[in-house]
Write a protein that holds these residues in place. Structure first.
Motif, PDB file in Angstrom:
ATOM      1  N   GLY A  59       0.750  -1.202   0.042  1.00 38.13           N
ATOM      2  CA  GLY A  59       0.072  -0.020   0.057  1.00 38.13           C
ATOM      3  C   GLY A  59       0.903   1.369  -0.113  1.00 38.13           C
ATOM      4  N   LEU A  60       1.934   1.230  -0.568  1.00 37.52           N
ATOM      5  CA  LEU A  60       2.954   2.342  -0.341  1.00 37.52           C
ATOM      6  C   LEU A  60       2.881   3.043  -1.581  1.00 37.52           C
ATOM      7  CD1 LEU A  60       5.951   0.929   1.654  1.00 37.52           C
ATOM      8  CD2 LEU A  60       4.216   2.411   2.482  1.00 37.52           C
ATOM      9  N   VAL A  61       2.597   2.356  -2.812  1.00 43.99           N
ATOM     10  CA  VAL A  61       2.820   3.028  -4.143  1.00 43.99           C
ATOM     11  C   VAL A  61       1.520   2.737  -4.974  1.00 43.99           C
ATOM     12  CG1 VAL A  61       5.181   2.978  -4.247  1.00 43.99           C
ATOM     13  CG2 VAL A  61       3.889   1.155  -5.331  1.00 43.99           C
ATOM     14  N   TYR A  62       1.247   3.589  -5.853  1.00 39.35           N
ATOM     15  CA  TYR A  62       0.101   3.402  -6.900  1.00 39.35           C
ATOM     16  C   TYR A  62       0.716   3.165  -8.028  1.00 39.35           C
ATOM     17  CZ  TYR A  62      -3.079   5.842  -3.415  1.00 39.35           C
ATOM     18  OH  TYR A  62      -3.860   5.939  -2.386  1.00 39.35           O
ATOM     19  N   LYS A  63       0.291   2.147  -8.793  1.00 36.92           N
ATOM     20  CA  LYS A  63       0.829   1.765 -10.235  1.00 36.92           C
ATOM     21  C   LYS A  63      -0.369   2.131 -11.231  1.00 36.92           C
ATOM     22  CE  LYS A  63       2.620  -1.811 -13.181  1.00 36.92           C
ATOM     23  NZ  LYS A  63       2.886  -3.355 -13.017  1.00 36.92           N
TER      24      LYS A  63
END
Length: 186
Positions: A59-63
């Motif tokens: 849940g640390l990045v959005y792709k």
């Protein structure tokens, strides 16, 4: 990277850390498409796929994947090999980029490149809050036209161009709409 080592497989920690530390500089580029070679000379997708997936799962990045056509359903036109990676939120990205909070949205040329990235991330966070809307971006194969986000909302495809300052000349969006006159843009 010590925090990653508590939860990630040991062999992946250096790769996870390299991807994580590289995201702000990748977002500062004009073409925000994630480039493996910008992290490390000769880097390949196969080396970093697990690290990127770990950051997404944590849940640390959005792709955000690219779409090749602005046609329903967008999923059919998804290009899994071209994507942008965004940090979870603006505050975290500001801390990673050593940007004083007071400077993020001020009309100062010092943070010109990052201001666009912060604004794009802010808009992405607002769209993500609507949870069920698939989010993509559009670019031509030669990257001459790029639209920051393309969302599918019900039976509509909506291109969204993000500007950090007042700019009435969004060239890419104008070309995108002239090529797809059935669409309404934001």
């Amino acid at each position: 990277s010590q925090d990653f080592s508590k939860h990630a497989p040991n062999q992946e920690v250096p790769r996870i850390d390299l991807v994580w530390q590289n995201i702000p500089s990748q977002l500062a580029k004009d073409n925000k498409k994630f480039i493996y070679g910008a992290m490390k000379k000769g880097a390949r997708a196969s080396e970093f796929e697990l690290a990127i997936q770990w950051l997404i799962n944590a849940g640390l990045v959005y792709k955000i994947n690219r779409v090749k056509q602005p046609v329903m359903p967008l999923k059919f036109y998804e290009d899994m090999s071209a994507f942008k990676l965004f940090i979870l939120d603006c505050g975290l990205m500001g801390a990673m980029a050593d940007t004083p909070a007071s400077q993020i949205l001020i009309g100062d040329s010092i943070f010109k490149e990052y201001k666009g990235s912060f604004t794009e991330l802010y808009v992405l966070q607002q769209i993500k809050a609507m949870d069920t809307i698939p989010i993509y971006y559009f670019s031509t194969d030669d990257s001459r036209i790029e639209v920051d986000f393309v969302v599918q909302c019900g039976a509509s495809v909506i291109p969204i161009e993000v500007k950090a300052e007042e700019n009435l000349r969004a060239k890419s969006l104008r070309l995108y709409i002239s090529n797809n006159p059935q669409l309404k843009a934001i």
